[in-house]
Motif scaffolding. Structure first.
Motif, PDB file in Angstrom:
ATOM      1  N   LEU A 466      -2.041 -19.145   2.489  1.00 48.07           N
ATOM      2  CA  LEU A 466      -1.599 -18.107   1.567  1.00 48.07           C
ATOM      3  C   LEU A 466      -2.678 -17.785   0.544  1.00 48.07           C
ATOM      4  O   LEU A 466      -2.825 -16.630   0.120  1.00 48.07           O
ATOM      5  N   ARG A 467      -3.437 -18.798   0.122  1.00 46.37           N
ATOM      6  CA  ARG A 467      -4.548 -18.541  -0.807  1.00 46.37           C
ATOM      7  C   ARG A 467      -5.560 -17.583  -0.178  1.00 46.37           C
ATOM      8  O   ARG A 467      -6.042 -16.638  -0.832  1.00 46.37           O
ATOM      9  N   VAL A 468      -5.851 -17.807   1.091  1.00 43.79           N
ATOM     10  CA  VAL A 468      -6.819 -16.940   1.772  1.00 43.79           C
ATOM     11  C   VAL A 468      -6.265 -15.524   1.891  1.00 43.79           C
ATOM     12  O   VAL A 468      -6.968 -14.536   1.637  1.00 43.79           O
ATOM     13  N   THR A 475      -8.724  -8.351  -3.013  1.00 42.36           N
ATOM     14  CA  THR A 475      -9.977  -7.584  -2.934  1.00 42.36           C
ATOM     15  C   THR A 475      -9.794  -6.227  -2.279  1.00 42.36           C
ATOM     16  O   THR A 475     -10.745  -5.449  -2.210  1.00 42.36           O
ATOM     17  N   SER A 476      -8.604  -5.947  -1.784  1.00 42.28           N
ATOM     18  CA  SER A 476      -8.359  -4.658  -1.118  1.00 42.28           C
ATOM     19  C   SER A 476      -7.899  -3.628  -2.125  1.00 42.28           C
ATOM     20  O   SER A 476      -7.509  -3.940  -3.249  1.00 42.28           O
ATOM     21  N   VAL A 477      -7.933  -2.369  -1.694  1.00 44.14           N
ATOM     22  CA  VAL A 477      -7.517  -1.262  -2.565  1.00 44.14           C
ATOM     23  C   VAL A 477      -6.025  -1.275  -2.789  1.00 44.14           C
ATOM     24  O   VAL A 477      -5.524  -0.852  -3.834  1.00 44.14           O
ATOM     25  N   ALA A 478      -5.263  -1.785  -1.818  1.00 38.15           N
ATOM     26  CA  ALA A 478      -3.804  -1.750  -1.917  1.00 38.15           C
ATOM     27  C   ALA A 478      -3.286  -2.555  -3.093  1.00 38.15           C
ATOM     28  O   ALA A 478      -2.198  -2.288  -3.613  1.00 38.15           O
ATOM     29  N   ALA A 479      -4.060  -3.561  -3.542  1.00 36.61           N
ATOM     30  CA  ALA A 479      -3.595  -4.400  -4.653  1.00 36.61           C
ATOM     31  C   ALA A 479      -3.403  -3.596  -5.922  1.00 36.61           C
ATOM     32  O   ALA A 479      -2.564  -3.942  -6.767  1.00 36.61           O
ATOM     33  N   THR A 480      -4.147  -2.525  -6.080  1.00 40.70           N
ATOM     34  CA  THR A 480      -4.022  -1.691  -7.274  1.00 40.70           C
ATOM     35  C   THR A 480      -3.228  -0.426  -7.022  1.00 40.70           C
ATOM     36  O   THR A 480      -2.755   0.208  -7.958  1.00 40.70           O
ATOM     37  N   ASP A 481      -3.082  -0.039  -5.752  1.00 39.56           N
ATOM     38  CA  ASP A 481      -2.411   1.219  -5.442  1.00 39.56           C
ATOM     39  C   ASP A 481      -0.894   1.097  -5.354  1.00 39.56           C
ATOM     40  O   ASP A 481      -0.166   2.002  -5.760  1.00 39.56           O
ATOM     41  N   ASP A 482      -0.404  -0.022  -4.799  1.00 36.37           N
ATOM     42  CA  ASP A 482       1.044  -0.117  -4.552  1.00 36.37           C
ATOM     43  C   ASP A 482       1.748  -1.143  -5.430  1.00 36.37           C
ATOM     44  O   ASP A 482       2.883  -1.537  -5.131  1.00 36.37           O
ATOM     45  N   ASN A 483       1.063  -1.618  -6.495  1.00 37.93           N
ATOM     46  CA  ASN A 483       1.680  -2.572  -7.437  1.00 37.93           C
ATOM     47  C   ASN A 483       2.192  -3.831  -6.737  1.00 37.93           C
ATOM     48  O   ASN A 483       3.220  -4.405  -7.113  1.00 37.93           O
ATOM     49  N   GLY A 484       1.489  -4.273  -5.709  1.00 35.09           N
ATOM     50  CA  GLY A 484       1.843  -5.512  -5.042  1.00 35.09           C
ATOM     51  C   GLY A 484       2.904  -5.392  -3.975  1.00 35.09           C
ATOM     52  O   GLY A 484       3.264  -6.398  -3.345  1.00 35.09           O
ATOM     53  N   GLN A 485       3.420  -4.187  -3.729  1.00 35.77           N
ATOM     54  CA  GLN A 485       4.461  -4.044  -2.712  1.00 35.77           C
ATOM     55  C   GLN A 485       3.921  -4.338  -1.314  1.00 35.77           C
ATOM     56  O   GLN A 485       4.657  -4.809  -0.443  1.00 35.77           O
ATOM     57  N   PHE A 487       2.039  -6.681  -0.491  1.00 33.32           N
ATOM     58  CA  PHE A 487       1.924  -8.119  -0.250  1.00 33.32           C
ATOM     59  C   PHE A 487       3.261  -8.764   0.069  1.00 33.32           C
ATOM     60  O   PHE A 487       3.303  -9.920   0.513  1.00 33.32           O
ATOM     61  N   GLN A 488       4.350  -8.046  -0.148  1.00 34.33           N
ATOM     62  CA  GLN A 488       5.671  -8.616   0.127  1.00 34.33           C
ATOM     63  C   GLN A 488       5.852  -8.962   1.608  1.00 34.33           C
ATOM     64  O   GLN A 488       6.394 -10.035   1.925  1.00 34.33           O
ATOM     65  N   ARG A 538       7.458 -12.212  -7.190  1.00 36.87           N
ATOM     66  CA  ARG A 538       7.867 -13.431  -6.495  1.00 36.87           C
ATOM     67  C   ARG A 538       7.782 -14.640  -7.429  1.00 36.87           C
ATOM     68  O   ARG A 538       8.638 -15.548  -7.342  1.00 36.87           O
ATOM     69  N   VAL A 539       6.787 -14.656  -8.309  1.00 35.15           N
ATOM     70  CA  VAL A 539       6.699 -15.757  -9.282  1.00 35.15           C
ATOM     71  C   VAL A 539       7.929 -15.778 -10.168  1.00 35.15           C
ATOM     72  O   VAL A 539       8.460 -16.849 -10.512  1.00 35.15           O
TER      73      VAL A 539
END
Length: 688
Positions: A466-468, A475-485, A487-488, A538-539
Motif C-alpha cells: 500500500l505504501r508503494v 506523484t500522479s495528477v489524479a491526486a490533486t484533480d479528484d480530491n483522492g476519490q 484512490f478509493q 479513510r483515516v
C-alpha cells in the motif's frame, strides 16, 4: 486790382471836365456803388472773368474799356474759325472713311457670293465626311470594348498552359493566373445580366473548366510536395502553405489532401516508433539505443515509449502549427467561399466552418494513430505478462499522467485519448485481478493471530504494498484533480480484504485481546495512510473504529477495577436503591452493607489499591501504543472513582439519616463510614 480799376473808372469825369447835374451824378454813383456792393464775388463766372482780365494784363484805361468787348468778341470769332477749320478736316477724313467702308461692303458681298457657291459645292462632301467620322467613332468604341473584354474575360494560350499543364511549375505566375481566372469566373455575373446571355455562359463554362483543371493540378502538386518533405522535421514551406490556402476553396480536394498527408505521416511515425523500439536498420540516424535493449524495467519500458510518443507529438504539432494557426483565418475564409460555391457540402449551419487549432489537433491525432496502436499492444503485453499488482498500478498512473499531458496538447476530443483510456482501464483491471489473486493466496494461509497480538504478516506485506501504491498515486495528477476519490478503488482492492481478514481473526478472540489486536492493526494502517492527504477520508473512518475499540478497552478496564476492588458488590446492592430517605435508610440492612461484608469489602479495596494501575495496565501490555495504554487506564480509573463517589455518597447519606434518629442512643452500632473508611479523595490520589 479790381479796386484800382474802379478807382480809375471814377476819375475821368472830373478830369474831362464833364459837367452834370449834381443830383444825377450822385444817383449814378450811388447806383454803381450799390451794384458793385450787391455783386457776389463768390460767383464762379465773376471769378473767371477777373482771372481772365489779370491774365491779359489790361490796364484800366478808357481806351482799354472801350476796346475790351471788341477784343473779346474778336478772340471768340478767331477761336470759332479755328474750330470750323478743324471740323472741315474731320469731315474730309470721314468722307474718305465712308468711301473705304463702301469698298469693304462691296468686297464682303462678293465674298458672300463666293462662299455660298462653295457651300453648295462642298455640302455633300461634308455630310459624307460626318457620316464617316461617326462610323469611325463607333468602330473605335467597339474596338475598345472588344479589347477590354478580351483583356478581362479571355485567357491567352500561354496563361492557360501555365494554369492547367502539369509540366509547368506551381509558382507565382500560376497563382496570378489562377486569381485572374477566378475573377473572370466571378465577373461573368455581369455578362449573365445582359439580354444576350450566350457570351456569359460560354465564358463561365470556359473559366469553370480552367479552374477545375487548375485545382486538380494544384492538388496533385501538393501531394507530390508532401512526399518530398523532410520526414524527420516536416517544415511546411511558404509555397505549400499558400497552395493549401488556395486549395481550401475546394473543400473536398482540401480534405482529401489532408487525408493522404495523414496516412503518409501515420505510416512514417509508425515506422519511426518501431525503429526506436527495436533499432531496425530501416531507420537511419538513430541517436539513442533502442528502447527494448536498455529499458529492462517494465515500468521504465512503458515510460520510455510514452515519452517517445509525447516528444513526437510535440515535434509533429510544432511542424504543422504554422499551417493551421498562422493561415487559419485565410483557410477558413477559403473554405467558406468553397462551401458557398458548393452548397451541397455544407453541414450544420451553427458549426464553425474551420477551426485552425481543432484541425491541427485532429491531424496530429490521425498522424499518431499507428503509434498509439503499437503503444497499446506493447503496453498491454507488459501489463499482462507480470503478476505484480504494484507494477500494473504504477503503469496505470503513468498512463493517466500522460493522458492529461496529451489532452493539453491535442484537446479533450482527441482520438488518441481513447487509447490512453483503454490502456489505463486495462492496467487497472490487471491490478485488480493481481490483487484478488494475491488476496486469495493470503486467505488460504490465514490461521491465527500472532501471540503478541501484533499485525499479522499478511497485513504487514499488504501495508508495504500500500505504501508503494500510495506513493505512486501521490506523484500522479489524479491526486490533486479528484480530491483522492481515485484512490478509493485502490484501498478497496489493496487494503479492505486484509482488514476483513484481520476482523475474521478478531472474532475468535476473547476480551481484551480482540480489541488490542484490532487497535494494533488499525494503528499500523493509520501510520501508512496518514502521510497522504488524499487518504484523509479513510483515516477518519479508521479513527472512528479506533475510538470504538478504545471505548471497549476502557469499559473492560473499568469492569476490571470494579471487580478486583470488590466495589461491584456494593454497586449491585445499590442498583435498586433510590435517593429517597426511606430507600437510603434501608442501605444498612442490605446484605452487602452488613458489618462483616462491608469490612471485608474495605479490606479487599485496601489490598487492591496499591497495585491497581499496574495490574490494570498489565491487561493491555500487548497494545503497541504505550500512551494509549496509559490513557485508557486513566479513563477507566476516573470512571471507577465516579462509581466510588456514588457508593460513598449514599453511605454518608444513610449514616446521616441513621444518626439523626438514634443520636440519643449511646450504644448505637458503628456507621457505614466507620466500617468503610476510604474516601474518594484518597482513591483519586492512589489511582492518579
Amino acid at each position: 486790382m479790381s479796386a484800382s480799376y474802379l478807382q480809375e473808372r471814377g476819375t475821368p469825369a472830373s478830369q474831362n471836365g464833364i459837367s452834370a447835374p449834381v443830383s444825377r451824378g450822385a444817383n449814378a454813383l450811388s447806383s454803381r456803388i450799390a451794384s458793385v456792393l450787391s455783386a457776389s464775388y463768390a460767383d464762379l463766372d465773376i471769378r473767371d472773368a477777373l482771372e481772365t482780365l489779370d491774365d491779359r494784363g489790361i490796364q484800366n484805361t478808357a481806351e482799354t474799356r472801350r476796346q475790351l468787348r471788341l477784343d473779346v468778341q474778336k478772340d471768340v470769332i478767331q477761336c470759332n474759325g479755328e474750330i470750323v477749320r478743324d471740323f472741315g478736316l474731320v469731315a474730309e477724313q470721314l468722307k474718305r472713311i465712308g468711301t473705304a467702308i463702301s469698298s469693304l461692303n462691296s468686297y464682303c458681298a462678293d465674298m458672300r457670293g463666293h462662299i455660298s457657291a462653295a457651300n453648295q459645292e462642298t455640302g455633300p462632301v461634308l455630310e459624307e465626311a460626318t457620316s464617316l467620322i461617326s462610323q469611325r467613332k463607333q468602330v473605335e468604341n467597339r474596338q475598345q470594348i472588344l479589347h477590354a473584354f478580351s483583356s478581362h474575360f479571355l485567357v491567352s494560350d500561354e496563361e492557360s498552359t501555365v494554369l492547367t499543364s502539369t509540366v509547368e511549375p506551381v509558382n507565382e505566375e500560376f497563382f496570378q493566373v489562377l486569381t485572374r481566372v477566378k475573377k473572370i469566373h466571378h465577373d461573368c455575373q455581369v455578362l449573365l445580366g445582359t439580354e444576350d446571355q450566350r457570351l456569359g455562359l460560354e465564358v463561365l463554362e470556359q473559366s469553370s473548366k480552367q479552374l477545375n483543371a487548375a485545382f486538380q493540378k494544384l492538388y496533385r502538386w501538393i501531394q507530390r510536395e508532401f512526399k518530398t518533405l523532410d520526414l524527420e522535421n516536416p517544415q511546411i514551406s511558404a509555397s505549400v502553405r499558400r497552395s493549401l490556402r488556395v486549395l481550401a476553396e475546394r473543400p473536398t480536394l482540401f480534405q482529401s489532401c489532408l487525408d493522404s498527408f495523414a496516412e503518409s505521416r501515420e505510416s512514417i511515425l509508425s515506422d519511426s516508433f518501431h525503429a526506436a523500439l527495436t533499432g531496425s536498420a530501416s531507420e537511419e540516424h538513430i541517436a539513442t539505443k533502442p528502447i527494448e535493449f536498455h529499458a529492462h524495467d517494465p515500468l521504465r519500458y512503458v515510460g520510455d515509449m510514452l515519452a517517445w510518443a509525447h516528444s513526437t507529438t510535440v515535434s509533429e504539432r510544432e511542424a504543422l502549427e504554422n499551417l493551421f494557426i498562422s493561415d487559419g483565418d485565410e483557410i477558413r475564409r477559403s473554405i467558406q467561399a468553397g462551401l458557398e460555391s458548393e452548397p451541397w457540402l455544407r453541414g450544420d449551419e451553427d458549426t464553425d466552418v474551420f477551426d485552425g487549432r481543432k484541425a491541427l489537433n485532429q491531424l496530429v491525432s490521425r498522424d499518431l494513430t499507428g503509434v498509439a496502436r503499437l503503444l497499446r499492444q506493447r503496453t498491454e503485453q507488459v501489463v499482462q505478462s507480470h503478476e505484480d499488482a504494484t507494477l500494473a498500478y504504477k503503469v496505470a498512473n503513468l498512463i493517466g499522467f500522460y493522458k492529461g499531458t496529451f489532452a493539453k496538447l491535442l484537446g479533450a476530443d482527441s482520438e488518441v485519448l481513447d487509447v490512453f483510456d483503454t490502456l489505463e482501464a486495462s492496467a487497472m483491471r490487471q491490478f485488480r485481478a493481481n490483487m484478488r489473486d494475491y488476496v486469495a493466496n493470503v486467505q488460504s494461509d490465514i490461521a491465527v493471530a500472532p501471540a503478541d497480538l501484533s499485525p499479522p504478516e499478511f497485513l504487514e506485506e499488504a501495508l508495504q504494498m500500500l505504501r508503494v501504491l500510495a506513493k505512486s498515486y501521490d506523484t500522479s495528477v489524479a491526486a490533486t484533480d479528484d480530491n483522492g476519490q481515485g484512490f478509493q478503488p485502490v484501498l478497496a482492492e489493496a487494503l479492505d480484504p486484509f482488514l476483513s481478514g484481520c476482523e475474521n481473526l478478531q472474532k475468535g478472540m476473547e476480551k481484551p485481546d480482540n480489541a488490542i489486536f484490532a487497535l494494533n492493526c488499525l494503528f499500523a494502517v493509520k501510520e501508512v495512510l496518514s502521510q497522504y492527504t488524499f487518504a484523509s477520508e479513510r483515516v477518519s473512518e479508521i479513527d472512528d473504529t479506533i475510538e470504538e475499540n478504545v471505548a471497549n478497552l476502557t469499559e473492560y478496564q473499568h469492569q476490571y477495577l470494579i471487580h478486583e476492588s470488590g466495589l461491584n458488590t456494593l454497586l449491585e446492592a445499590l442498583s435498586t436503591n433510590t435517593n429517597s430517605a426511606e430507600s437510603l435508610k434501608t442501605i444498612p440492612e442490605l446484605e452487602a452493607f452488613k458489618p462483616d461484608a462491608l469490612v471485608a469489602a474495605s479490606q479487599q479495596l485496601d489490598e487492591f489499591l496499591p497495585s491497581a494501575l499496574i495490574d490494570a495496565s498489565e491487561n493491555l501490555k500487548r497494545l503497541r501504543n504505550r500512551k494509549m495504554i496509559q490513557d485508557i487506564t486513566e479513563e477507566a480509573a476516573d470512571k471507577f472513582c465516579e462509581d466510588f463517589e456514588i457508593v460513598e455518597g449514599k453511605m454518608m447519606a444513610a449514616d446521616d439519616l441513621t444518626y439523626d434518629e438514634d443520636k440519643e442512643d449511646e450504644d448505637q452500632e458503628p456507621g457505614l463510614r466507620d466500617l468503610f473508611p476510604r474516601t474518594s479523595g484518597e482513591i483519586r490520589v492512589l489511582l492518579s
